[in-house]
Design a protein around this motif. Structure first.
Motif, PDB file in Angstrom:
ATOM      1  N   ARG A  72       0.836  -1.197   0.000  1.00  0.00           N
ATOM      2  CA  ARG A  72       0.000   0.000   0.000  1.00  0.00           C
ATOM      3  C   ARG A  72       0.879   1.259   0.000  1.00  0.00           C
ATOM      4  N   GLY A  73       0.605   2.157  -0.934  1.00  0.00           N
ATOM      5  CA  GLY A  73       1.365   3.396  -1.028  1.00  0.00           C
ATOM      6  C   GLY A  73       2.637   3.296  -1.842  1.00  0.00           C
ATOM      7  N   LYS A  74       2.960   2.097  -2.347  1.00  0.00           N
ATOM      8  CA  LYS A  74       4.203   1.922  -3.115  1.00  0.00           C
ATOM      9  C   LYS A  74       3.952   1.807  -4.624  1.00  0.00           C
ATOM     10  N   ASP A  76       1.669   4.093  -6.387  1.00  0.00           N
ATOM     11  CA  ASP A  76       0.761   5.188  -6.727  1.00  0.00           C
ATOM     12  C   ASP A  76       1.088   5.837  -8.074  1.00  0.00           C
ATOM     13  N   ASP A  77       0.024   6.312  -8.733  1.00  0.00           N
ATOM     14  CA  ASP A  77       0.134   7.191  -9.898  1.00  0.00           C
ATOM     15  C   ASP A  77       0.850   6.549 -11.081  1.00  0.00           C
ATOM     16  N   LYS A 284      -7.955   4.412 -10.226  1.00  0.00           N
ATOM     17  CA  LYS A 284      -6.628   4.797  -9.768  1.00  0.00           C
ATOM     18  C   LYS A 284      -5.546   4.447 -10.783  1.00  0.00           C
ATOM     19  N   PRO A 310      -2.299  -1.712  -3.108  1.00  0.00           N
ATOM     20  CA  PRO A 310      -1.478  -0.707  -3.807  1.00  0.00           C
ATOM     21  C   PRO A 310      -2.106  -0.124  -5.063  1.00  0.00           C
ATOM     22  N   ASN A 313      -6.412   2.827  -2.521  1.00  0.00           N
ATOM     23  CA  ASN A 313      -5.504   2.040  -1.702  1.00  0.00           C
ATOM     24  C   ASN A 313      -6.167   1.447  -0.468  1.00  0.00           C
ATOM     25  N   ASN A 314      -7.384   1.014  -0.581  1.00  0.00           N
ATOM     26  CA  ASN A 314      -8.026   0.345   0.541  1.00  0.00           C
ATOM     27  C   ASN A 314      -8.854  -0.824   0.045  1.00  0.00           C
TER      28      ASN A 314
END
Length: 444
Positions: A72-74, A76-77, A284, A310, A313-314
């Motif tokens: 999670r958070g690794k 993004d975008d 996302k 990821p 993110n949930n």
């Protein structure tokens, strides 16, 4: 024998009539024994006072990656293929036994806290046994399998399998875990997607699915680049190719299915293929918006999933329900995906996808006791007077409103306290594990 009596609740049954009643639910062992008013509490081992609370069927999420919760958070975008090649595949390749276990436990804790009681889960190539161990210990209901990947030039070496090894390891896991705890765990053969699987592997998956009557869980038509690769390699689009291999049937669960043509839609409907719609992930990763109203209008089986941590993110079904409804309205009009349609997808629709619609997905006498209790006595869910309870759940409620989760007649979370998972240990070990994995990769 153990009995639980839930008293004085507003019950959203999701039975055939979608009845909403005020009353009690008596659970005996793993099943709902009685629903009514003023049920006798004398013989109950446990009484839950649900006055001013709403009881719903536990959510069924039909596409999850527990092995990715640590990431999670690794990721993004990024769009899908870059997301896989630059972040997810390298991190999955770095997994060890402990990190898989704690990644799964972290995800399961989040799912249970937000009212999800059943998942369709896809693990990574290695150490899947430790994810199954987490599933077994936690009490969640799951259809799960190790991912299968036997081709791909940009796949890390640690994730590249020999076809025979992938097949044998999958069968070994099936024989160990399928039907564990009286069927609470089922095995699903899980080829990642056509891009990373040889035709030999997919044909053998078809044989094994028929032999064991097991589900097949894979990705399809999520991204335009993915579809171009499949067409270049096979001369066909995803669903047409899977159908040619004999995989298109009512044991096939396809995640995403955003970019379908008319032939693929026809196959999905006529062959009884199940589609898992993942709106949060699709937005996302900039993959697109699936044509769920069209699929539902043509009586295809469509359910909901959060995908992986990821890319979302949930893992929150409230988020997925709200998005599934809202993203269609500017395109197809305000009634295209109404609250009840979306709530059906999240409950009985998911149950149908895993072949358990006679066992879970609604609150009915004789069904398994997979239940979530919500406290909707909050600023963000009021006023309640003359408001459809399903509307309150889909458009106003959040996962913070879930107070108790019961799976298979067992209280997994009560008054927001986890009963089968030590939350503080899991949070601590999750950070320790991702720190260790990042040291093995070049990802920052």
């Amino acid at each position: 024998m153990s009995t639980i009596l839930i008293q004085n609740a507003q019950i959203v049954t999701m039975n055939a009539e979608e009845t909403i009643i005020n009353g009690d639910i008596l659970i005996e062992n793993d099943r709902i024994k009685e629903i009514g008013q003023g049920l006798n509490a004398a013989s109950a081992d446990k009484i839950i006072d649900a006055a001013n609370h709403t009881v719903i069927p536990g959510f069924v999420q039909t596409h999850i990656h527990l092995c990715q919760t640590l990431f999670r958070g690794k990721g993004d975008d990024l769009e899908l293929m870059d997301w896989l090649r630059k972040r997810i595949w390298p991190l999955e390749a770095a997994h060890d036994q402990e990190s898989i276990y704690y990644s799964a436990m972290l995800g399961i804790g989040e799912l249970v806290e937000s009212g999800t009681t059943t998942i369709v889960d896809m693990e990574t190539v290695h150490h899947a046994d430790f994810a199954f161990q987490a599933i077994a210990e936690s009490g969640i209901r799951a259809v799960s399998g190790k991912v299968m990947m036997d081709k791909g030039s940009e796949v890390p070496a640690a994730l590249q399998e020999k076809t025979a090894d992938s097949i044998q390891q999958s069968v070994d896991l099936l024989e160990k875990w399928d039907q564990f705890d009286d069927g609470r765990i089922q095995y699903a053969f899980s080829p990642r997607f056509v891009v990373s699987c040889t035709e030999e592997l997919l044909k053998e998956v078809k044989v094994l699915s028929d032999k064991y009557k097991a589900f097949v869980h894979t990705h399809a038509s999520e991204n335009k680049t993915e579809i171009e690769i499949v067409q270049q390699e096979t001369g066909m689009r995803n669903v047409v190719y899977l159908d040619q291999l004999g995989l298109a049937n009512d044991r096939l669960i396809l995640a995403h299915c955003i970019w379908l043509d008319e032939e693929e839609k026809r196959i999905i409907k006529e062959k009884g293929v199940h589609v898992s719609h993942c709106p949060g992930s699709n937005l996302k990763l900039a993959s697109g918006i699936a044509e769920t109203p069209h699929l539902l209008h043509n009586h295809a089986s469509v359910s909901l999933g959060a995908d992986g941590a990821p890319c979302n993110n949930n893992l929150d079904m409230f988020n997925e329900m709200r998005l599934a409804a809202l993203i269609q309205k500017p395109i197809h009009g305000p009634t295209a995906m109404d609250a009840r349609t979306v709530f059906r997808m999240a409950t009985i629709g998911g149950a149908k996808a895993v072949g358990l619609e006679t066992e879970i997905g609604s609150i009915e006498v004789g069904k398994k006791a997979d239940i979530a209790i919500l406290n909707l006595q909050n600023f963000h869910t009021y006023p309640s007077y003359d408001v459809d309870p399903v509307s309150r759940i889909v458009y106003s409620a959040t996962r913070a409103d879930v107070v108790t989760t019961i799976i298979n007649g067992r209280i997994i979370m009560e008054n927001k306290i986890m009963r089968t998972i030590d939350k503080q240990i899991i949070l601590k070990e999750a950070d320790t594990s991702i720190r260790r994995l990042l040291k093995k990769t070049n990802i920052v």
